[in-house]
Design an enzyme around this catalytic site. Structure first.
Site, PDB file in Angstrom:
ATOM      1  CE  LYS A 107       0.134  -1.540   4.381  1.00 25.95           C
ATOM      2  NZ  LYS A 107      -0.250  -2.714   5.084  1.00 25.95           N
ATOM      3  N   GLY A 189      -0.794 -10.517  18.366  1.00 24.35           N
ATOM      4  CA  GLY A 189      -0.087 -10.409  17.088  1.00 24.35           C
ATOM      5  C   GLY A 189      -0.799  -9.509  16.078  1.00 24.35           C
ATOM      6  CE  LYS A 207      -4.270  -1.235   4.677  1.00 19.87           C
ATOM      7  NZ  LYS A 207      -4.594  -1.837   5.972  1.00 19.87           N
TER       8      LYS A 207
END
Ligand code: HSE
Length: 433
Positions: A107, A189, A207
């Protein structure tokens, strides 16, 4: 079939996502071969550390740490899953110049350099495909390029960062602080040890630059986007918002004001959104993009915005698309930007606002705050007094304004901050109606 007996693929990166792509190429080789008409063959895999344990067993002779060797391999398609701006951008550029299709999940590179890379692809008679760069496995790039292309897109509102959506969902559900929710996200995570890219809104801004450029056929650069992160939010903001009928989400918003204004707003910030709106119900690490067009009306894309399998789904769709073009010898037509559209300055935004102020609880305080807003033509819609602490003689006031200009609200807030009875302006949030 253009005389091809195989489609060669070079994979740049064998991390979490790269491992998923390699596994799909190996385990689904037969069905991919049937779909394309010829086999897809992994030719080289570029890694940084060849001794690292991998989640996938690949032929070790394919692995190299030499970028030149990987890029010069006899491949038709280069899949870039290294991430970050450099050296990914240089690798992509080189692959395009060599006449190879590129599939990327990057991105940052596409937000900053997309137009130049698409032009390079056009010159080389190939394409660069980037479905995985936004929303992980959610199809959104391809719908904007193709399925919605007959529309004038009027707005796009999105939750496109799973880490922050997870943190906000936890803060709202459990009334925990930002720091505690961030630690939970890190333990699972979802958030990185250095989380600024996500929590300060950079990832969402990259984005949004990609989506807005496609939606409005114009170049939107990351630096055009107004950006605020989520670190100032407190559990009480979620409580007060819920009492008022709202959820709080980190929204990425792109909207086109109709002519004669003909400008676009592009912004990423936490916002109050009515609790019964579909976007308000997108929780946890999920992503969603709501697009509104003159022909289609409103359409919502929702799903897993990250993770190896969803991201592999998007990457492999692009690989199969490129492979079919190559196998059939068809010439692609990379996306083209057609118009330059002005970006509206944030100061001109018109919105309703939520404001939380901690004051000394004494007669005349409310009148003083109302005067500051009144002086700036900002009309107050409701005031709720909260959390009075009699011993400390403090009270918290939650104010909702009617629609007002951003510049006027900010000027009013500056005046409010200078009032003697105002201890602290806790938070200011826009309301996304
Ligand atoms: N860090 C991103 C997120 C995933 O939290 O959504 C990759 O784009």
């Amino acid at each position: 079939m253009g005389g091809r007996s195989q489609i060669g693929i070079t994979l740049l990166g064998l991390g979490v996502v790269g491992g998923g792509v390699a596994r799909a190429l190996l385990e689904k080789a037969e069905s991919y071969s049937r779909r394309v008409g010829v086999p897809l063959v992994l030719r080289r895999i570029l890694v940084r550390d060849p001794s690292r344990e991998r989640s996938v067993q690949v032929d070790r002779s394919l692995i190299t740490t030499d970028a030149e060797e990987a890029l010069d391999a006899d491949a038709d398609i280069v899949v870039e899953v290294i991430g970050g701006e450099h050296p990914a951008r240089e690798y992509i550029e080189r692959a395009l110049k060599q006449g190879r299709y590129v599939v990327t999940a990057n991105k940052e590179v596409m937000a900053k350099h997309g137009p130049e890379l698409l032009a390079e692809a056009g010159r080389a008679g190939v394409d660069i495909l980037y479905e995985a760069s936004v929303g992980g496995g959610i199809p959104i790039i391809s719908p904007l390029k193709r399925d919605l292309s007959a529309n004038e897109i009027t707005s796009l509102r999105a939750i496109i960062n799973g880490t922050t959506n997870y943190i906000l969902t936890r803060m709202s559900a459990e009334e925990i602080s930002f720091n505690v929710a961030l630690r939970q996200a890190q333990d699972l995570g979802y958030a990185e040890p250095h989380p600024a890219n996500d929590v300060e809104g950079h990832d969402a801004a990259y984005k949004l630059a990609i989506l807005a450029s496609l939606a409005f056929h114009t170049r939107v650069r990351p630096e055009d986007i107004y950006r605020e992160g989520i670190t100032r939010l407190e559990p009480r903001d979620f409580r007060y918002a819920a009492e008022l009928g709202y959820a709080i989400k980190l929204l990425a918003i792109a909207r086109r004001d109709p002519p004669p204004a003909d400008a676009i707003q592009v912004r990423v910030h936490p916002a109050l959104i009515a609790a019964d709106e579909l976007l308000a119900k997108v929780d946890g690490v999920l992503n969603a993009v709501q697009v509104e067009g003159d022909l289609i009306g409103r359409v919502l894309f929702q799903g897993a915005g990250a993770g190896p399998l969803p991201t592999t789904s998007a990457i492999m769709a692009d690989v199969l698309d490129a492979a079919r073009s190559i196998a059939q010898g068809s010439r692609p037509s990379p996306w083209r930007y057609t118009a330059a559209v002005a970006v509206k300055p944030m100061a001109e935004l018109v919105s309703r606002y939520y404001l939380r102020v901690e004051v000394t609880d004494r007669p005349g305080v409310l009148a003083g705050i109302a005067r500051c807003f009144g002086d700036n033509q900002v009309s107050i819609a409701s005031v709720i007094q909260k959390e009075t602490d009699e011993a400390a003689q403090t009270a918290e006031i939650v104010i909702m304004t009617h629609a007002a200009r951003e510049a006027a609200v900010q000027a009013g807030i500056q005046q409010i901050e200078s009032l003697e009875e105002v201890r602290h302006v806790g938070n200011v949030l826009r309301v996304e109606d």
